[in-house]
Design an enzyme around this catalytic site. Structure first.
Site: not given
Length: 327
Positions: A60-64
């Site tokens: 989920v960090y910066s959506l990948g």
């Protein structure tokens, strides 16, 4: 750099883990202070040079994008068998049904997406980022077991939940002969010690490695109370939610960290991390770094040894806090 086993496993990890939430795309996630690909690379390279072999990210960090940045850098700067890669699953990766959570469908889909972004055939530690109250824990644990048996992850871990939930997951895995969690990534630092009540004793009893996040309380332990004179300090709304309400009751602890730092002739960050490194059963604090100096300070904390009296001095002003981080 020192290396220790992760819980009761044979896996060697550095005593400092580099948290990679700070690497990504500021336009793709809630954290606008993250470093882009080019600015992240020197930090990852320096971490390796300092002996850090343990890297933690999440889908989920910066959506990948964090996984993509970490994967590219590690492929360029290190051999795969030299590093320990950890990532997480649970968060909302897309709109609509099955875009988040810990269902069998989500886990088996997201592990493949994470491996593609990281550019590797497997991860060393695959963690559930939060508890899923909707999906039966039996479904989650069996899916994680199948991920391990498929060779896509070597170990599994958990993060940020109540101790009774963690115990339930451990029991379910043991009862069915499935892969057990070997680590707990929880919220722990000098101004948030609620995990000492039940989670840390449970981890000690079960041989679980503890890899705390937010070891410096989003920078609150490195500067005076109310000082938000950094890009992250100005824009990190999640850290404000965690710590602003208790700032006044935490003031004495922050002041004592500063006093000990002056006495030892080191930074406040080194004192706060030294305290955490001496807590049992902490394996490796997860330190976020957006500057090379953050890495130097984190590794430097390994050389700071606090006496029993100094530990008591730091801990004495603590008062109970509302639970934050589990949800």
């Amino acid at each position: 750099m020192g290396y220790v086993k992760l819980g009761h496993t044979g896996l060697d990890v550095s005593r400092i883990c580099l948290g990679c939430m700070g690497f990504g795309d500021p336009e793709r996630w809630i954290h606008t202070w993250v470093l882009n690909k080019e600015d992240s690379r020197p930090v990852i390279r320096r971490a390796l040079a300092l002996g850090i072999n343990f890297f933690d990210t999440a889908n989920v960090y910066s959506l990948g994008v964090s996984e993509e940045i970490l994967g590219r850098a590690l492929r360029e700067f290190a051999r795969r068998d030299e590093v320990v890669i950890a990532t997480k699953v649970h968060g909302q990766m897309r709109d609509g049904p099955n875009g988040a959570g810990l269902s069998r469908k989500a886990i088996l889909s997201e592990i493949d997406h994470s491996l593609t972004r990281l550019g590797t055939d497997d991860v060393d530690l695959y963690q559930i980022h939060r508890w899923d109250p909707i999906t039966p824990i039996e479904e989650t644990m069996e899916a994680l077991h199948d991920v391990v048996k498929a060779g896509k992850a070597r170990y599994i871990g958990a993060s940020a939940m109540w101790a009774w939930q963690f115990q339930q997951a451990l029991h379910v895995a043991e009862r069915h002969g499935w892969t057990r969690f070997v680590s707990m990534q929880n919220h722990l630092n000098l101004i948030y010690r609620e995990e000492e009540r039940e989670m840390l004793p449970l981890c000690r009893a079960q041989g679980i490695g503890v890899i705390p996040y937010s070891p410096l309380a989003g920078g609150r332990l490195t500067r005076d109370v109310g000082d938000l004179s950094t890009l992250r300090g100005e824009h990190d709304q999640v850290a404000r939610m965690k710590y602003d309400a208790s700032a006044e009751q935490d003031r004495m602890i922050v002041t004592r960290v500063a006093e000990l730092a002056e006495r030892h002739g080191v930074s406040r960050a080194r004192i706060a991390l030294a305290w955490l490194l001496q807590q049992s059963p902490v394996t490796a604090p997860i330190v976020g770094a957006t500057k090379l100096s953050h890495l130097e300070e984190a590794v430097g904390a390994l050389d700071v040894k606090l006496t029993r009296e100094e530990v008591t001095f730091l801990e004495a002003p603590y008062v109970p806090h509302p639970i934050v981080g589990h949800q």
